[in-house]
Design a protein around this motif. Structure first.
Motif, PDB file in Angstrom:
ATOM      1  N   LYS A 232      -3.161  -4.523  -0.654  1.00 56.65           N
ATOM      2  CA  LYS A 232      -3.572  -5.454   0.385  1.00 56.65           C
ATOM      3  C   LYS A 232      -2.352  -6.061   1.062  1.00 56.65           C
ATOM      4  CE  LYS A 232      -6.584  -9.372   1.349  1.00 56.65           C
ATOM      5  NZ  LYS A 232      -7.518 -10.368   0.788  1.00 56.65           N
ATOM      6  N   ASN A 233      -2.174  -5.714   2.354  1.00 55.25           N
ATOM      7  CA  ASN A 233      -1.094  -6.229   3.190  1.00 55.25           C
ATOM      8  C   ASN A 233       0.298  -5.899   2.641  1.00 55.25           C
ATOM      9  OD1 ASN A 233      -3.031  -7.369   4.878  1.00 55.25           O
ATOM     10  ND2 ASN A 233      -3.082  -9.257   3.673  1.00 55.25           N
ATOM     11  N   VAL A 234       0.380  -4.822   1.876  1.00 49.22           N
ATOM     12  CA  VAL A 234       1.670  -4.350   1.355  1.00 49.22           C
ATOM     13  C   VAL A 234       1.791  -2.865   1.682  1.00 49.22           C
ATOM     14  CG1 VAL A 234       3.169  -4.101  -0.651  1.00 49.22           C
ATOM     15  CG2 VAL A 234       1.549  -5.994  -0.530  1.00 49.22           C
ATOM     16  N   SER A 235       2.945  -2.467   2.179  1.00 53.96           N
ATOM     17  CA  SER A 235       3.148  -1.063   2.538  1.00 53.96           C
ATOM     18  C   SER A 235       4.598  -0.677   2.305  1.00 53.96           C
ATOM     19  CB  SER A 235       2.768  -0.817   4.006  1.00 53.96           C
ATOM     20  OG  SER A 235       3.535  -1.641   4.863  1.00 53.96           O
ATOM     21  N   ILE A 236       4.840   0.616   2.348  1.00 52.28           N
ATOM     22  CA  ILE A 236       6.191   1.138   2.185  1.00 52.28           C
ATOM     23  C   ILE A 236       6.490   2.070   3.358  1.00 52.28           C
ATOM     24  CG2 ILE A 236       5.320   2.974   0.681  1.00 52.28           C
ATOM     25  CD1 ILE A 236       8.035   3.059  -0.680  1.00 52.28           C
ATOM     26  N   HIS A 244      16.118  18.228   3.738  1.00 53.26           N
ATOM     27  CA  HIS A 244      16.038  18.039   2.283  1.00 53.26           C
ATOM     28  C   HIS A 244      14.831  17.150   1.992  1.00 53.26           C
ATOM     29  CE1 HIS A 244      20.086  19.739   2.099  1.00 53.26           C
ATOM     30  NE2 HIS A 244      20.444  18.883   3.045  1.00 53.26           N
ATOM     31  N   PRO A 245      13.629  17.660   2.232  1.00 52.38           N
ATOM     32  CA  PRO A 245      12.432  16.809   2.203  1.00 52.38           C
ATOM     33  C   PRO A 245      12.015  16.292   0.830  1.00 52.38           C
ATOM     34  CG  PRO A 245      11.828  19.108   2.542  1.00 52.38           C
ATOM     35  CD  PRO A 245      13.309  19.049   2.616  1.00 52.38           C
ATOM     36  N   THR A 246      12.473  16.912  -0.250  1.00 49.22           N
ATOM     37  CA  THR A 246      12.073  16.430  -1.580  1.00 49.22           C
ATOM     38  C   THR A 246      13.106  15.482  -2.184  1.00 49.22           C
ATOM     39  OG1 THR A 246      13.050  18.372  -2.658  1.00 49.22           O
ATOM     40  CG2 THR A 246      10.717  18.499  -2.037  1.00 49.22           C
ATOM     41  N   MET A 247      14.197  15.250  -1.480  1.00 47.33           N
ATOM     42  CA  MET A 247      15.210  14.303  -1.954  1.00 47.33           C
ATOM     43  C   MET A 247      14.736  12.874  -1.693  1.00 47.33           C
ATOM     44  SD  MET A 247      17.503  16.254  -3.272  1.00 47.33           S
ATOM     45  CE  MET A 247      18.943  15.211  -3.467  1.00 47.33           C
ATOM     46  N   LEU A 248      15.410  11.924  -2.317  1.00 46.67           N
ATOM     47  CA  LEU A 248      15.051  10.512  -2.168  1.00 46.67           C
ATOM     48  C   LEU A 248      15.156  10.103  -0.700  1.00 46.67           C
ATOM     49  CD1 LEU A 248      14.424   7.861  -3.782  1.00 46.67           C
ATOM     50  CD2 LEU A 248      16.884   7.397  -3.644  1.00 46.67           C
ATOM     51  N   PRO A 249      14.050   9.630  -0.096  1.00 46.57           N
ATOM     52  CA  PRO A 249      14.101   9.227   1.317  1.00 46.57           C
ATOM     53  C   PRO A 249      14.611   7.800   1.470  1.00 46.57           C
ATOM     54  CG  PRO A 249      11.872   8.978   0.496  1.00 46.57           C
ATOM     55  CD  PRO A 249      12.697   9.497  -0.659  1.00 46.57           C
ATOM     56  N   GLU A 250      14.781   7.369   2.707  1.00 44.11           N
ATOM     57  CA  GLU A 250      15.110   5.974   2.964  1.00 44.11           C
ATOM     58  C   GLU A 250      13.855   5.135   2.763  1.00 44.11           C
ATOM     59  OE1 GLU A 250      17.075   5.234   6.652  1.00 44.11           O
ATOM     60  OE2 GLU A 250      18.310   7.046   6.518  1.00 44.11           O
ATOM     61  N   PHE A 251      14.008   3.969   2.091  1.00 41.19           N
ATOM     62  CA  PHE A 251      12.874   3.123   1.747  1.00 41.19           C
ATOM     63  C   PHE A 251      12.940   1.781   2.466  1.00 41.19           C
ATOM     64  CE2 PHE A 251      12.709   5.881  -1.949  1.00 41.19           C
ATOM     65  CZ  PHE A 251      11.356   5.950  -2.238  1.00 41.19           C
ATOM     66  N   CYS A 252      11.765   1.204   2.670  1.00 42.32           N
ATOM     67  CA  CYS A 252      11.670  -0.179   3.135  1.00 42.32           C
ATOM     68  C   CYS A 252      10.293  -0.707   2.753  1.00 42.32           C
ATOM     69  CB  CYS A 252      11.878  -0.280   4.648  1.00 42.32           C
ATOM     70  SG  CYS A 252      11.739  -1.969   5.273  1.00 42.32           S
ATOM     71  N   PHE A 253      10.260  -1.739   1.904  1.00 35.77           N
ATOM     72  CA  PHE A 253       8.990  -2.337   1.499  1.00 35.77           C
ATOM     73  C   PHE A 253       8.613  -3.438   2.483  1.00 35.77           C
ATOM     74  CE2 PHE A 253      10.673  -0.727  -2.561  1.00 35.77           C
ATOM     75  CZ  PHE A 253       9.616   0.081  -2.940  1.00 35.77           C
ATOM     76  N   LEU A 254       7.355  -3.457   2.899  1.00 37.72           N
ATOM     77  CA  LEU A 254       6.862  -4.443   3.851  1.00 37.72           C
ATOM     78  C   LEU A 254       5.716  -5.211   3.220  1.00 37.72           C
ATOM     79  CD1 LEU A 254       6.803  -2.084   6.963  1.00 37.72           C
ATOM     80  CD2 LEU A 254       8.533  -3.803   6.451  1.00 37.72           C
ATOM     81  N   LEU A 263       8.357  -4.207  -6.743  1.00 36.98           N
ATOM     82  CA  LEU A 263       8.425  -2.784  -6.388  1.00 36.98           C
ATOM     83  C   LEU A 263       9.873  -2.344  -6.218  1.00 36.98           C
ATOM     84  CD1 LEU A 263       5.478  -2.504  -3.812  1.00 36.98           C
ATOM     85  CD2 LEU A 263       5.567  -1.507  -6.105  1.00 36.98           C
ATOM     86  N   GLY A 264      10.674  -3.202  -5.581  1.00 37.97           N
ATOM     87  CA  GLY A 264      12.088  -2.887  -5.408  1.00 37.97           C
ATOM     88  C   GLY A 264      12.819  -2.793  -6.735  1.00 37.97           C
ATOM     89  N   MET A 265      12.462  -3.660  -7.679  1.00 40.27           N
ATOM     90  CA  MET A 265      13.085  -3.636  -9.009  1.00 40.27           C
ATOM     91  C   MET A 265      12.680  -2.368  -9.768  1.00 40.27           C
ATOM     92  SD  MET A 265      12.665  -7.667 -10.033  1.00 40.27           S
ATOM     93  CE  MET A 265      13.285  -7.407 -11.695  1.00 40.27           C
ATOM     94  N   LYS A 266      11.422  -1.964  -9.619  1.00 40.44           N
ATOM     95  CA  LYS A 266      10.973  -0.723 -10.250  1.00 40.44           C
ATOM     96  C   LYS A 266      11.734   0.474  -9.705  1.00 40.44           C
ATOM     97  CE  LYS A 266       6.205  -1.750 -11.640  1.00 40.44           C
ATOM     98  NZ  LYS A 266       4.775  -1.428 -11.402  1.00 40.44           N
ATOM     99  N   VAL A 287       8.181   7.028  -9.825  1.00 39.26           N
ATOM    100  CA  VAL A 287       9.251   6.028  -9.782  1.00 39.26           C
ATOM    101  C   VAL A 287       8.693   4.620  -9.630  1.00 39.26           C
ATOM    102  CG1 VAL A 287      11.219   5.215  -8.417  1.00 39.26           C
ATOM    103  CG2 VAL A 287      10.998   7.643  -8.955  1.00 39.26           C
ATOM    104  N   LEU A 288       7.687   4.453  -8.780  1.00 41.31           N
ATOM    105  CA  LEU A 288       7.118   3.131  -8.528  1.00 41.31           C
ATOM    106  C   LEU A 288       5.987   2.781  -9.497  1.00 41.31           C
ATOM    107  CD1 LEU A 288       6.990   3.215  -4.615  1.00 41.31           C
ATOM    108  CD2 LEU A 288       8.688   2.089  -6.058  1.00 41.31           C
ATOM    109  N   GLU A 289       5.545   3.777 -10.254  1.00 41.51           N
ATOM    110  CA  GLU A 289       4.469   3.589 -11.233  1.00 41.51           C
ATOM    111  C   GLU A 289       3.208   3.030 -10.570  1.00 41.51           C
ATOM    112  OE1 GLU A 289       5.930   1.197 -14.416  1.00 41.51           O
ATOM    113  OE2 GLU A 289       7.638   2.500 -14.833  1.00 41.51           O
ATOM    114  N   ILE A 290       2.831   3.647  -9.454  1.00 43.84           N
ATOM    115  CA  ILE A 290       1.633   3.224  -8.734  1.00 43.84           C
ATOM    116  C   ILE A 290       0.859   4.445  -8.261  1.00 43.84           C
ATOM    117  CG2 ILE A 290       2.595   1.036  -7.911  1.00 43.84           C
ATOM    118  CD1 ILE A 290       3.123   2.395  -5.219  1.00 43.84           C
ATOM    119  N   ASP A 291      -0.406   4.233  -7.947  1.00 38.93           N
ATOM    120  CA  ASP A 291      -1.226   5.240  -7.269  1.00 38.93           C
ATOM    121  C   ASP A 291      -1.497   4.729  -5.865  1.00 38.93           C
ATOM    122  OD1 ASP A 291      -1.559   7.247  -9.193  1.00 38.93           O
ATOM    123  OD2 ASP A 291      -3.015   5.997 -10.271  1.00 38.93           O
ATOM    124  N   PHE A 292      -1.176   5.541  -4.887  1.00 38.34           N
ATOM    125  CA  PHE A 292      -1.386   5.131  -3.502  1.00 38.34           C
ATOM    126  C   PHE A 292      -2.865   5.253  -3.142  1.00 38.34           C
ATOM    127  CE2 PHE A 292       3.056   6.305  -3.637  1.00 38.34           C
ATOM    128  CZ  PHE A 292       3.663   5.293  -2.891  1.00 38.34           C
TER     129      PHE A 292
END
Length: 375
Positions: A232-236, A244-254, A263-266, A287-292
């Motif tokens: 709820k009102n949280v997105s990435i 290199h599509p399977t490599m770690l992408p750039e992240f930003c939590f909103l 989430l950032g600490m995880k 990595v985030l231990e969540i289900d989208f």
């Protein structure tokens, strides 16, 4: 007066006075290498607003669609020199437009060669072709069954000059070309490019199918960014490298800090678990231990995206990306809406690009860090 006459003679040497009073001028006006006959009759006071312009049949046909413009300029020009300069400009435009409308059709040999090239590719691969044969669209399916299109724009000196190619790719598409190349070579290179981007599109399709993508709503094949709903009102927001599509992408939590910080600490603590052999979505889950939540499962009413100020979801193409940190509130806002709200409050304060004030909903403290976007 003498200076004006000298200037007229210098710029229009083929237009000469026909009497002592210089109320009648006759001759030619030149444009794009051609001369056009005309005659200008002025009143005794030499005022252009009462003058008459007599054109040859050829010139009259060229200026036919510009008749009102010519008459208007004649009424408002201060002298004959000014009018002639404007008339020449209008004539240049008219000739240019006429040339564009009278493009020569392709030769029979050109059409024959082009049809042979299309036949070599396969007529089932042809999406469409313009009647002038200047633009051709070819289609192809990649190994995963996705449909793609390439628009080939042929130049006047084709095949000496390479064609311009338009594709919906996340990376530049450059065609290797020689004067001996053909559409077959363009199509072959197009197919090779599709194969190199297959993994990237597989990754993005999995995200689109198994998560709720908030932005963009209808992503083109060239889009490398996704904003995915987490709760709820949280997105990435992620930016995927197409090479290199399977490599770690750039992240930003909103979202609110009390949700995004854990989430950032995880992410920081589990980054070593990232495995390029797995899909990007699976790595995000691990990595985030969540289900989208998928959109088909999570009702839109459970994930409010309307701005608490303008009550709209979309504003200039953007959706709300600012959230109140109060756990009992969590109301989302558009950045520009919250900016205008805080700027209008006498109790708000600003430090560089950061605004401090009260939430419009719960009146608890809220902070807005302005992005690089101009409000």
């Amino acid at each position: 007066m003498a200076d004006a006459e000298a200037s007229l003679l210098r710029h229009f040497p083929l237009l000469l006075p026909q009497n002592r009073e210089k109320t009648v001028y006759e001759g030619f006006i030149s444009a794009q290498g051609s001369d056009f006959h005309l005659r200008i009759v002025l009143p005794k006071d030499l005022q252009l607003k009462k003058a008459r312009l007599l054109c040859s049949l050829q010139l009259k046909n060229i200026l036919n669609e510009y008749h009102q413009v010519v008459q208007q300029r004649m009424k408002h020009s201060p002298d004959l020199m000014s009018f002639m300069m404007e008339l020449k400009m209008i004539l240049e435009v008219a000739l240019k437009n006429k040339q564009e409308l009278c493009v020569q059709p392709p030769s029979c040999s050109f059409c024959k060669d082009l049809l042979t090239e299309i036949g070599a590719i396969g007529w089932d691969k042809l999406a469409c072709v313009e009647s002038s044969f200047s633009t051709i669209k070819l289609k192809a399916d990649d190994a995963s069954g996705r449909k793609h299109l390439i628009t080939v724009k042929l130049k006047a000196k084709y095949p000496v000059e390479p064609p311009d190619c338009v594709v919906d790719f996340p990376v530049p598409f450059s065609v290797s070309w020689t004067p001996q190349s053909s559409l077959v070579d363009v199509y072959s290179q197009f197919l090779v490019a599709l194969e190199t981007l297959k993994v990237f599109w597989d990754v993005m399709d999995e995200i689109d199918e198994k998560t709720w993508v908030l932005e963009p709503e209808k992503p083109p094949r060239s889009a490398t960014a996704r904003r995915i709903a987490v709760g709820k009102n949280v997105s990435i927001a992620i930016e995927v490298d197409p090479r290199h599509p399977t490599m770690l992408p750039e992240f930003c939590f909103l979202g609110a800090d009390h949700v995004t910080k854990p989430l950032g600490m995880k992410l920081s603590g589990s980054i070593h678990l990232w495995d390029p052999e797995n899909s990007l979505l699976q790595n995000l889950k691990d990595v985030l231990e969540i289900d989208f939540p998928a959109r088909t499962i999570l009702e839109e009413s459970d994930f409010s995206m309307d701005c608490g100020i303008c009550y709209a979801r979309h504003l200039n193409g953007a959706i709300p990306d600012q959230v109140c940190n109060n756990p009992q509130c969590g109301q989302p806002f558009h950045e520009i809406c919250l900016y205008e709200w805080l700027r209008g409050l006498s109790t708000s304060r600003q430090s560089f690009n950061v605004f401090f004030g009260d939430c419009p909903y719960c009146s608890k403290p809220i902070t807005l860090k302005m992005s690089g976007r101009k409000p």
